[in-house]
Design an enzyme around this catalytic site. Sequence first.
Site, PDB file in Angstrom:
ATOM      1  N   ARG A  33       0.850  -1.189   0.000  1.00  0.00           N
ATOM      2  CA  ARG A  33       0.000   0.000   0.000  1.00  0.00           C
ATOM      3  C   ARG A  33       0.891   1.246   0.000  1.00  0.00           C
ATOM      4  O   ARG A  33       1.941   1.278   0.639  1.00  0.00           O
ATOM      5  CB  ARG A  33      -0.925   0.028   1.227  1.00  0.00           C
ATOM      6  N   GLU A  44      -4.102   7.423  -5.472  1.00  0.00           N
ATOM      7  CA  GLU A  44      -4.210   6.778  -6.782  1.00  0.00           C
ATOM      8  C   GLU A  44      -5.524   7.174  -7.450  1.00  0.00           C
ATOM      9  O   GLU A  44      -6.547   7.270  -6.772  1.00  0.00           O
ATOM     10  CB  GLU A  44      -4.147   5.254  -6.623  1.00  0.00           C
ATOM     11  N   HIS A  88      -0.745  -0.085  -9.930  1.00  0.00           N
ATOM     12  CA  HIS A  88      -1.349  -1.032  -8.990  1.00  0.00           C
ATOM     13  C   HIS A  88      -1.710  -2.346  -9.695  1.00  0.00           C
ATOM     14  O   HIS A  88      -2.847  -2.825  -9.625  1.00  0.00           O
ATOM     15  CB  HIS A  88      -2.593  -0.409  -8.358  1.00  0.00           C
TER      16      HIS A  88
END
Length: 317
Positions: A235, A264, A283
């Site tokens: 994360r 994000e 991601h």
Amino acid sequence: MKVLITELIWEEGIRELESLGIDVDYDENLWRNRAECLSCLKDYHAIIVRNQTKVDQELINAGTKLKAVGRLGVGLDNIDVKAAQEKGIKVVYARNANATSVAEYVMAAILSVKRPIHLANQDIRKGNWDRKKYTGEELYRKTLGLIGLGEISHRVAKRAKAFGMNVVGYDPFMAEYDHIVSETGVHQLDSLQECLSISDFVSLHVPLTSDTKHLISYNEFEVMKPHAYLINTSRGGIIDETALSSALENQQMAGAFLDVLESEPISPTNNLLSYENVILTPHVAGLTRESQIRTSILVAHELGKLLYEDVQKVREK
């Protein structure tokens, strides 16, 4: 029984739910429209999300019929688990379904540093033949430090050891008899700083909590080797990005691979975009075709089991 899916899911997961007689409404972009999501949730018995949909107290209260929340992944930082439990709502997630994919991403990052064949290919196509510039380094006997020693780290360690790397790790919740230490042979260290100080590569594998937020900040970058690389597939909030920029500017480390960020998608003004030695991906460490099929089926199956008895009751009526 009705299930709402607000983010990307593979078709196999939808078919799994429908095979149990569950009605599925799917809009992979619904997470972008918070108001609409809140408004329509009252009609559904379960919701399936990834990491963008915020399953907070407000959303849980809006889902007056909610019995379950499915998370297409492993991190639960976007889900208020306590609020769900207080309402009797079950939370299911794709435990270990993408672990292999993340492990392979970490190894791809490491290999791309030591043997950058993609860059050599680009250089040749520009008319060059620079053998000295693309003389790489072996992974053999380099040290990989793993922060967090769960299932993903276990799989990373097995692959790194196959290359002859020294693998060390830090996790205050792991004991010497846990499998990653006793069976995989990861050398467990007593402190985060020690792990950072001796590693050529550092890979983060911890959940984002109040204890791990900005786990890697100014003090941590100061003890890293100047030629070390940091890899984050967990994360974004685990790394203090301001401190990271400072470390890069002061050449306290060689670079970073960031699959996750504090915010994000990335902002065009994010300072990390200015560093060529920061490799950014959107991601996707856990996103492979195989992992997403496993994730979708696993979450759908677990959620389906929770709703199946209610489906049968409806059919009997």
